[in-house]
Structures are given as structure tokens and as C-alpha cells.
Design an enzyme around this catalytic site. Structure first.
Site, PDB file in Angstrom:
ATOM      1  N   ASP A  70       0.815  -1.219   0.000  1.00  0.00           N
ATOM      2  CA  ASP A  70       0.000   0.000   0.000  1.00  0.00           C
ATOM      3  C   ASP A  70       0.850   1.272   0.000  1.00  0.00           C
ATOM      4  O   ASP A  70       1.864   1.346   0.717  1.00  0.00           O
ATOM      5  CB  ASP A  70      -0.859  -0.015   1.282  1.00  0.00           C
ATOM      6  CG  ASP A  70      -1.818   1.155   1.355  1.00  0.00           C
ATOM      7  OD1 ASP A  70      -2.782   1.162   0.571  1.00  0.00           O
ATOM      8  OD2 ASP A  70      -1.600   2.069   2.181  1.00  0.00           O
ATOM      9  N   GLU A  96       1.332  -0.642  -5.056  1.00  0.00           N
ATOM     10  CA  GLU A  96       0.366   0.405  -5.366  1.00  0.00           C
ATOM     11  C   GLU A  96       1.140   1.655  -5.762  1.00  0.00           C
ATOM     12  O   GLU A  96       1.819   2.264  -4.928  1.00  0.00           O
ATOM     13  CB  GLU A  96      -0.534   0.725  -4.172  1.00  0.00           C
ATOM     14  CG  GLU A  96      -1.676   1.616  -4.612  1.00  0.00           C
ATOM     15  CD  GLU A  96      -2.328   2.451  -3.528  1.00  0.00           C
ATOM     16  OE1 GLU A  96      -3.419   2.960  -3.761  1.00  0.00           O
ATOM     17  OE2 GLU A  96      -1.735   2.622  -2.451  1.00  0.00           O
TER      18      GLU A  96
HETATM   19  C1  NOJ Z   1      -4.422   3.170  -0.668  1.00  0.00           C
HETATM   20  C2  NOJ Z   1      -5.588   2.318  -0.309  1.00  0.00           C
HETATM   21  O1  NOJ Z   1      -5.997   1.611  -1.452  1.00  0.00           O
HETATM   22  C3  NOJ Z   1      -6.648   3.240   0.235  1.00  0.00           C
HETATM   23  O2  NOJ Z   1      -7.864   2.587   0.406  1.00  0.00           O
HETATM   24  C4  NOJ Z   1      -6.143   3.836   1.517  1.00  0.00           C
HETATM   25  O3  NOJ Z   1      -7.071   4.784   1.994  1.00  0.00           O
HETATM   26  C5  NOJ Z   1      -4.794   4.526   1.328  1.00  0.00           C
HETATM   27  N1  NOJ Z   1      -3.881   3.766   0.521  1.00  0.00           N
HETATM   28  C6  NOJ Z   1      -4.116   4.744   2.652  1.00  0.00           C
HETATM   29  O4  NOJ Z   1      -3.691   3.525   3.198  1.00  0.00           O
END
Ligand code: NOJ
Ligand code: MG
Length: 588
Positions: A229, A301
Site C-alpha cells: 500500500d 500500489e
Molecule cells: C491506498 C488504499 O488503497 C486506500 O484505500 C487507503 O485509503 C490509502 N492507501 C491509505 O492507506
């Protein structure tokens, strides 16, 4: 004489080379895999509390097996106060009580192993919850924990020397200042997301070690890898002479509380965030060397420009993540995109893709609106076809195989901080809740998701027509059947190893996968809002006069198994079809 012989030898060699099939490199399990994102709160509730849970997931793994996907990545399941639905972790090595226990997790893994499914967890290294014991200790300046987070005195307020102002203009992705004053510690801490998600300080080697322990903990429990993430946020620019520098303003976004109001030259895309991924890859590889089994993988991500995102793959000397997510089909494509725009979005990832690396196609996730709402209802099947037929890895968000549409969530029901941090008038433009409503299993109470009187988010009103049961048992076509056929198609050699080309003609998108002398698969999608005729074999002479129709979109009247005369193809608005045939050896 001699030159004739050489020429003959060359001809023989070329014919020989063409008639031999290139040896197929054995691919790692993930290189042609279909990944399915499970959002645990909304997948399946086993105990009637209105929240999805691990036993719910385990009970539905057979559904994933039947879909044909290879692997699932699961959004966070760790202990959390749930201010950002689990992306605010208060214990990285335990399960959120409402989701189950570590034993339930072990059961989930053994059931997945039995079915041959690979499970990936969401790894959230950038920030913890402010309820994590590290933060509590750090705020109390407990020895060893002082520098676990990003603390700073801030600036002296010129109008009141007893007061402090934030150290810099950095913003939170969820609106407003990214700095929060702690009364206890008398300092500010930095949080890129909610105030309940303080950013960990990766310039502290102790933090790096802690996160390595987290990876090993879950590897030992049998996961096949991690979706990581907010990786582009992990490092911030270190302060210069003790001062955090302001980011420059972005004139395109005048709202001073909006994250996009600043150009993120200091809080995003720092070189160290790439390096840390290389270190994690080493940990995964070493774990495999010691313990055997298939490759454990990293999905990253990243919504950053390709020049940055592609670096996650690694370089000539170092291996990085197997799959930095490609969000270009989300960011650059919507209802209005024409075939040329689609081509540009695809090019954006493929041009500059480092040699030998695997592309991937994400068309939905829990942070964006549902596929039919973003791309247009009529283009739902086309987008699934595209994600499955383009080379490499496909990534599907739960429900996108059904054509699930955005759920209806009122201001009072809204729980997503991105929505809650706004107001009752505009929340719907920001909230991510509509894409997070419970999964639709069948037409019964709560769509078969839960027996609770109240589910954590309301079940969408569309559940009686859009659900697994109805779509599996449909007399004719359904989004789900189309999705399953696409996965079956992917087992063909041409889909695993074939070459690819794409182009457009009169706003019809044409993608072909092919192995010269062997097989051809063609995807056609009409991106016009009117009927379109094309002469496909004229547009691309490699395409034979007749192809077999393999898969068609819901809005198509063409019949699977019949022949398509490629000299005259009529496509209705947004109609999409997949056809197959054989290909002469000399076509490229
Ligand atoms: C990306 C995640 O997909 C999202 O849902 C989240 O709010 C943020 N990162 C913070 O962790
Ligand atoms: Mg439950």
C-alpha cells in the site's frame, strides 16, 4: 558458386527456423495469472454481524476456483480501529477481531492451498494507526521509539511566540494539513492520510526492521506475496538543515485543502521508496530459497508517472517488484474515451516497459467507482475483455465480474474518511463507499452477504438482477459467464505466449494476439455511439476472411460458434466481440 551456397544455406536455415516452434520459457505462476481483489468487509459475512470476515472468505474460495482466477489479494485484515477501513493498522501481526483469528487465517490458507489458489495480503508500511503501540510509545518519547514517526517542533507563530505552526505546507491526501499537533509530545507529526494514520519514519533503521519482521511473519503463515500500500509515499524528502521544505503550488487546483493543490516533489516518489522495494524482494527471494515453493511476489500500489513506477520492476542489477500496478486504464479512460484515447492509455504503460517485465491491467478497485459507472454500462464487458486479452496479468476487483454498479450510500451512512472529511452536499463526489457495498451472491436477503439486520454499508438496490446466482443460471449470456469464458480463453498458448498488436479504425478498437503460423485471437470494440462497419481484413491484411466468434458482449446479437466474415463487420454502439482463427506463418 560460393555465394549461391551461402544463399541456399540461409534459405534453408530460415525455413528451418520458421518451422521450429521457439522453445517456451517456463513462466512463473504469476506471469499469466488473473488476480482477484477481495475487500474483506464486503465479501461474505459468516457470523451475521453485518461485516465480512475470514471464515466468509474461506467459505467462498470455491467461487474463485470456479471463476478460474489464479490468485486473490485481500485488503487489510489486521487489527485496526477502522478509521480507514483497515488501512490504519494497530497490530500488523494479528487479525481484526470482527474478521476472525489467526487460526481462521490458517484455515483460509489451507483451503486456498487445497484449491490451488494463491493468497496475497495487503502490506501497509507507510503508516500505522495512532492506536498502534509504536505510536503510543513514540508520543510518550519512550526510549527506542522516539523516532518511529515523523516528528517536528513546527515553526514559531509570528503573532504568538507561544504557539506553533505546522513545519511545512504539506497536505493530507484526505484534505487539509498533513501535520497534526500532539499535545502530549508538544510536536507535530506528519500523516499523509487521516490524522489517525501517522506516517512511519523509514529513515529510522528500527522501523525498516519492524516491517521486515511483518513480511516474514506472514510468509511463514503461507502467503504467496503482498500487495503493498501507498509505496510512493513511504519516504519524504529529509529536512534541509532541520527544516521541511514547502512544496510548490499547483495552479490547476485552487482549493487549498485539496491534496492536488500542491506539486508533490517532497512527499511522493522519492528514490528511497524504490530502493526499499528492492530490499523486500530480497527478503521474499531468500525466504523461497530457504523454504522452497513457488515465487513469492510483490504488487506495488503506485499511481505515479511511468518513469517512476517502472523503476519498481528493478534494473539490470537488482530485482524489484514483479508487478507495480498499472492504473492507466483507471486514470486515463472513462465513458468519453475514444479508441485513440484508449490506445494512448495502453501505450502509456507499454512504452518504456523495461525489457522482459510483465505488464498488468487494473480496471477496478476499492478506491474508485465501479466499472459500469466509470466506463459506461455498455462498455462493462469490453473492459473485462481488454484486461484479459492484453498481454500479462489481469486484476479484477470483486464484483466487477458481475458488472456490479455503484451502491447508494447516504451522507448519514457514509463512513469513508474521504467522504466524511467533506460535507453533506459534496460527499458523494469524494466518498469511496459506493464501490465498497456488500458483494451480491444471490437474490435473497442482503444479497446473501449477511443475515444481519444492518450491514456495515447498505446493500445496493440492484442486487436482485446483478448477482452470482442469477448470472450463473441465466438462460443466455451474463457478465459473469463472459468473464469465465475470458479466463478459459487465457489458457490458450496464444494468450500466454503470443505477440500482440493494437490499432483503431473508425473508432473501433482492434487488439490481436497471435503466434505466426499458429493461432490468432482478435478483440473488436466499437467505441462509437452509432453502428460501425469495418472491413477488418483490409484494415489488417493478416486477418483471414473468416474467423470464429468466441465471446460476445451482453449488447451483441452475434452468436458464439458462428463465423465472422471479416470483410464486412457490423458492430453496434459499444458492442465488443472476441474471435479466433489461424494465422499464416509470415504475418507479424
Ligand atoms: C491506498 C488504499 O488503497 C486506500 O484505500 C487507503 O485509503 C490509502 N492507501 C491509505 O492507506
Ligand atoms: Mg462477520
Amino acid at each position: 558458386m560460393r555465394s549461391t551456397r551461402t544463399l541456399l544455406a540461409l534459405v534453408y536455415f530460415s525455413v528451418f527456423a520458421l518451422s521450429c516452434k521457439a522453445p517456451e520459457r517456463t513462466k512463473e505462476w504469476w506471469e499469466n495469472a488473473e488476480f482477484y481483489q477481495i475487500y474483506p468487509r464486503s465479501f461474505k459475512d459468516s457470523d451475521g454481524d453485518g461485516l465480512g470476515d475470514l471464515n466468509g472468505i474461506t467459505s467462498k474460495l470455491q467461487y474463485l476456483k470456479d471463476l478460474g482466477v489464479k490468485s486473490a489479494w485481500i485488503s487489510p485484515i489486521y487489527k485496526s480501529p477502522m478509521f480507514d477501513m483497515g488501512y490504519d493498522v494497530s497490530d500488523y501481526m494479528d487479525i481484526h477481531p470482527a474478521y476472525g483469528t489467526l487460526e481462521d487465517f490458517d484455515n483460509l490458507i489451507s483451503e486456498a492451498n487445497r484449491l490451488g489458489l494463491k493468497i496475497l495480503l495487503d502490506f501497509v508500511p507507510n503508516h500505522s494507526s495512532d492506536e498502534h503501540e509504536w505510536f503510543v510509545k513514540s508520543e510518550n518519547r519512550e526510549a527506542g521509539y522516539e523516532d518511529y514517526y515523523i516528528w517536528d517542533d513546527g515553526k514559531i507563530d509570528p503573532s504568538d511566540p507561544n504557539k506553533r505552526l505546522p513545519p511545512s505546507n504539506w497536505l493530507s491526501a484526505f484534505r487539509g494539513s498533513g501535520w497534526k499537533w500532539s499535545e502530549k509530545r508538544k510536536q507535530f507529526y506528519y500523516h499523509c492520510f487521516t490524522v489517525k494514520q501517522p506516517d512511519l519514519n523509514f529513515r529510522n533503521p528500527l522501523v525498516v526492521k519492524e516491517m521486515e519482521k511483518v513480511l516474514t511473519f506472514w510468509l511463514e503463515r503461507g502467503v504467496s506475496g503482498f500487495r503493498c500500500d501507498a509505496v510512493t509515499n513511504i519516504y519524504e524528502k529529509a529536512p534541509l538543515d532541520g527544516v521541511y521544505l514547502d512544496e510548490p503550488e499547483n495552479p490547476d487546483q485552487p482549493d487549498p485543502d485539496d491534496f492536488d493543490h500542491l506539486k508533490h516533489i517532497y512527499v511522493l516518489d522519492q528514490p528511497e521508496s524504490i530502493e526499499i522495494v528492492y530490499q523486500w524482494r530480497k527478503i521474499l527471494d531468500e525466504y523461497r530459497e530457504k523454504n522452497g515453493g513457488d515465487q513469492r511476489i510483490l504488487m506495488i500500489e503506485t499511481g505515479s508517472p511511468n518513469s517512476y513506477s517502472h523503476q519498481f520492476y528493478g534494473n539490470a542489477n537488482t530485482e524489484g517488484a514483479q508487478l507495480p500496478f498499472n492504473f492507466n486504464l483507471i486514470f486515463k479512460v472513462d465513458k468519453t474515451t475514444d479508441a485513440q484515447g484508449l490506445i494512448e492509455a495502453i501505450d502509456t504503460w507499454l512504452i518504456g516497459l523495461p525489457a522482459g517485465r510483465t505488464p498488468n491491467w487494473v480496471i477496478g478497485n476499492h478506491d474508485n467507482r465501479r466499472v459500469p459507472n466509470r466506463y459506461g454500462m455498455e462498455r462493462t464487458d469490453f473492459m473485462n475483455m481488454l484486461g484479459m486479452i492484453l498481454p500479462g496479468v489481469s486484476v479484477t476487483y470483486q464484483g466487477d465480474e458481475l458488472g456490479m454498479v455503484d451502491g447508494e450510500v447516504t451522507w448519514v451512512e457514509t463512513v469513508d474518511p474521504m467522504g466524511c472529511n467533506t460535507n453533506s452536499t459534496v460527499y458523494d463526489d469524494y466518498s469511496r463507499d459506493p464501490a465498497r457495498t456488500p458483494f451480491h451472491w444471490d437474490s435473497t436477503y442482503n444479497a446473501g452477504f449477511s443475515t444481519a439486520t444492518k450491514t456495515w454499508l447498505p446493500v445496493a438496490s440492484t442486487y436482485q438482477t446483478i448477482n452470482v446466482d442469477v448470472e450463473l443460471n441465466a438462460n443466455g449470456k451474463s457478465h459473469l459467464k463472459i468473464y469465465k469464458d475470458l479466463i478459459k480463453l487465457r489458457s490458450k498458448r496464444v494468450m500466454r505466449n503470443g505477440n500482440y498488436r493494437y490499432r483503431e479504425n473508425n473508432n473501433v478498437f482492434i487488439l490481436k494476439r497471435f503466434i505466426p503460423g499458429e493461432e490468432l485471437v482478435v478483440l473488436l470494440g466499437n467505441m462509437n455511439d452509432h453502428n460501425e462497419y469495418i472491413n477488418l481484413s483490409e484494415v489488417d491484411p493478416s486477418i483471414p476472411a473468416n474467423l470464429e466468434i468466441l465471446i460476445v458482449s451482453m449488447n451483441s446479437e452475434k452468436v458464439v460458434g458462428t463465423t465472422l466474415n471479416t470483410k464486412s463487420v457490423l458492430l453496434k454502439p459499444s458492442e465488443a466481440i472476441v474471435c479466433g482463427g489461424t494465422l499464416a506463418f509470415y504475418w507479424r
